[in-house]
Scaffold this motif. Sequence first.
Motif, PDB file in Angstrom:
ATOM      1  N   VAL A  77       1.016  -0.869  -0.137  1.00 24.88           N
ATOM      2  CA  VAL A  77       0.121   0.400   0.203  1.00 24.88           C
ATOM      3  C   VAL A  77       0.573   1.623   0.164  1.00 24.88           C
ATOM      4  CG1 VAL A  77      -1.792   1.320   1.298  1.00 24.88           C
ATOM      5  CG2 VAL A  77      -1.847  -1.227   1.459  1.00 24.88           C
ATOM      6  N   ARG A  78       0.399   2.582  -1.049  1.00 27.73           N
ATOM      7  CA  ARG A  78       1.859   3.213  -0.969  1.00 27.73           C
ATOM      8  C   ARG A  78       0.671   4.238  -1.068  1.00 27.73           C
ATOM      9  NH1 ARG A  78       2.783   0.650  -5.247  1.00 27.73           N
ATOM     10  NH2 ARG A  78       2.873   0.995  -7.581  1.00 27.73           N
ATOM     11  N   HIS A  79       1.132   5.352  -1.637  1.00 25.19           N
ATOM     12  CA  HIS A  79       0.252   6.897  -2.115  1.00 25.19           C
ATOM     13  C   HIS A  79       1.690   7.573  -3.502  1.00 25.19           C
ATOM     14  CE1 HIS A  79      -0.900  10.943  -2.644  1.00 25.19           C
ATOM     15  NE2 HIS A  79      -2.603   9.908  -1.863  1.00 25.19           N
ATOM     16  N   ALA A 136      -3.249   9.407  -5.436  1.00 25.79           N
ATOM     17  CA  ALA A 136      -4.045   7.927  -5.309  1.00 25.79           C
ATOM     18  C   ALA A 136      -3.686   7.084  -4.465  1.00 25.79           C
ATOM     19  CB  ALA A 136      -4.281   7.352  -6.914  1.00 25.79           C
ATOM     20  N   LEU A 137      -4.549   6.794  -3.789  1.00 23.69           N
ATOM     21  CA  LEU A 137      -3.332   5.370  -2.889  1.00 23.69           C
ATOM     22  C   LEU A 137      -3.501   4.173  -3.618  1.00 23.69           C
ATOM     23  CD1 LEU A 137      -3.209   4.948  -0.005  1.00 23.69           C
ATOM     24  CD2 LEU A 137      -5.658   4.550   0.363  1.00 23.69           C
ATOM     25  N   VAL A 138      -2.853   3.830  -3.874  1.00 27.66           N
ATOM     26  CA  VAL A 138      -2.353   2.325  -4.877  1.00 27.66           C
ATOM     27  C   VAL A 138      -2.426   1.694  -4.309  1.00 27.66           C
ATOM     28  CG1 VAL A 138      -0.793   1.386  -6.260  1.00 27.66           C
ATOM     29  CG2 VAL A 138      -0.932   3.323  -6.167  1.00 27.66           C
ATOM     30  N   MET A 139      -3.128  -0.060  -4.229  1.00 25.75           N
ATOM     31  CA  MET A 139      -3.139  -0.931  -3.127  1.00 25.75           C
ATOM     32  C   MET A 139      -2.698  -2.217  -4.607  1.00 25.75           C
ATOM     33  SD  MET A 139      -6.324   0.177  -1.165  1.00 25.75           S
ATOM     34  CE  MET A 139      -6.606   0.498  -3.229  1.00 25.75           C
ATOM     35  N   ILE A 140      -2.137  -3.756  -4.023  1.00 27.88           N
ATOM     36  CA  ILE A 140      -1.297  -4.530  -4.335  1.00 27.88           C
ATOM     37  C   ILE A 140      -1.481  -5.571  -3.836  1.00 27.88           C
ATOM     38  CG2 ILE A 140       0.798  -5.262  -6.237  1.00 27.88           C
ATOM     39  CD1 ILE A 140       1.629  -2.212  -6.071  1.00 27.88           C
ATOM     40  N   VAL A 141      -2.100  -6.747  -4.257  1.00 25.95           N
ATOM     41  CA  VAL A 141      -2.356  -7.937  -3.316  1.00 25.95           C
ATOM     42  C   VAL A 141      -1.892  -8.973  -4.666  1.00 25.95           C
ATOM     43  CG1 VAL A 141      -4.071  -9.220  -1.946  1.00 25.95           C
ATOM     44  CG2 VAL A 141      -4.223  -6.356  -1.581  1.00 25.95           C
ATOM     45  N   GLY A 142      -1.259  -9.491  -3.860  1.00 25.12           N
ATOM     46  CA  GLY A 142      -0.738 -10.604  -4.806  1.00 25.12           C
ATOM     47  C   GLY A 142      -0.889 -11.911  -3.698  1.00 25.12           C
ATOM     48  N   ASP A 143      -0.960 -13.428  -4.468  1.00 24.46           N
ATOM     49  CA  ASP A 143      -0.703 -14.218  -3.609  1.00 24.46           C
ATOM     50  C   ASP A 143      -0.037 -15.826  -4.980  1.00 24.46           C
ATOM     51  OD1 ASP A 143      -3.039 -16.499  -4.885  1.00 24.46           O
ATOM     52  OD2 ASP A 143      -4.236 -14.241  -4.729  1.00 24.46           O
ATOM     53  N   ASP A 144       0.631 -17.075  -4.679  1.00 22.20           N
ATOM     54  CA  ASP A 144       1.595 -17.289  -4.933  1.00 22.20           C
ATOM     55  C   ASP A 144       0.233 -18.634  -5.224  1.00 22.20           C
ATOM     56  OD1 ASP A 144       0.738 -18.820  -2.948  1.00 22.20           O
ATOM     57  OD2 ASP A 144       3.387 -19.118  -2.563  1.00 22.20           O
ATOM     58  N   GLY A 145      -1.309 -19.047  -5.469  1.00 19.30           N
ATOM     59  CA  GLY A 145      -2.234 -19.417  -5.703  1.00 19.30           C
ATOM     60  C   GLY A 145      -2.689 -20.148  -6.863  1.00 19.30           C
ATOM     61  N   ARG A 146      -3.535 -20.516  -7.404  1.00 19.87           N
ATOM     62  CA  ARG A 146      -3.676 -21.346  -8.220  1.00 19.87           C
ATOM     63  C   ARG A 146      -4.142 -20.675 -10.116  1.00 19.87           C
ATOM     64  NH1 ARG A 146      -9.216 -25.112  -7.052  1.00 19.87           N
ATOM     65  NH2 ARG A 146     -10.725 -23.139  -5.920  1.00 19.87           N
TER      66      ARG A 146
END
Length: 440
Positions: A374-376, A380-390
Amino acid sequence: MNGDAHDRAGVGGLAVVRSLAQALLTHVANLPLTILLLVSLALVPLGVGLVLLPPVLLAVRGLTNQQRRWALDWSGVEIPVPYRPRPAEASTAAGGAAGEAARKATRVARWTATVRWLLRDPASWRDMLWTATNSVTGLVLGGLPAALVVYGLEGVLVMPWMPDLRTFGWGPFWPLGDYGLAGSAGCALLGSLMALLGWRYGPPIMRAYALVNRSMLGPPRGRLEERVRELTETRSETVDASAAELRRIERDLHDGAQARLVALSMHIGLAEQLVRDDPDAAVRLLAEAREASGTALTELRGLVRGIHPPVLAERGLDGGVRALALALPMPVEVTVDVPGRAAPPVESAAYFAVAEMLANAAKHADAERAWVEVRHNGSALVMIVGDDGRGGADPARGGGMLGIGRRLAAFDGTMAVASPEGGPTVVTMELPCALSSPKT
């Protein structure tokens, strides 16, 4: 009158200087960019163009934005910026916890999002058209005042004394076979007239050039109508979502806390009746009432947490996101760089967006680890969510992702999902907002 004439002369001289700057910019920047743009487009079928085109188009945008600034500062012609918001970019640090595959997927997703953003924006194609035509109009129209003055001064100061340069265009004023006084006077007269025209009419010519640029670089009417439709749809979806949320709160209150409070009132009333005749029964009823009050309080806290989590008010978005990460049954790497506080509705929307994406990673993606950044970025407020799923996540299928997309759209926000089959999944969300004073 003398003051007015002096002001007009100053404005005319400034217009000539600006015209010269415009002609130089067209020659130095516009022509090379036109050539690079044509080469990049020609190489698109081979795949090389997809690599070359984004930096060229971004350079073209830099040139067109300079033209917008000059049109406003020099001629008072405002040219609105019609570009669609740029999707936030996932950094390599965000995917570092998922190993090399995640980092590679992040880079590919970032480049793919940039290419898609540029090529799907109608303003990019208008920029291409402007770049090609401005190679001519920038020199002919934008450089006309400077050309008139420079060529006119040449006719006054140079041509009468250098008859061998008659091929430059001053020959008609020279007698055949002899330079002569008439030829010198003709050169000086026409040169003075040209310089005067360039000096006097430089400002309106530059304004006409700015208006030509506005017709090509400004947002088309169709785009404005499309934007109105988008805002209308977003408002309608927001109203519907708000109404559904109110109905949920009413239902939860009626079926949960309200029922508990009614039972609590009945237990206390019965205890009042039995306190003299059967103290033991009254004590049992009071114990049940105490238990019911605790349950009702827990349900009320859960209801309030679903509206606006207390952790946001107490610890801000940083604390809220870290609390979400600690509640998951897998390791989550959290990076937050937000030097201030956003408005409470924006923080709440950001919190629930991150919460939904982490919940998807834990419940549906079979992920072993996840990361949140999460950064500004200044606007704008930027949100990056990631995972190593399928992988395989798609907001078009409905569900929580679609709801989050609509919730972000209410704030003019965006959401981009990169989730190839086999993973990893990277969701990039952006909420335009300003921050309060930095944290101390």
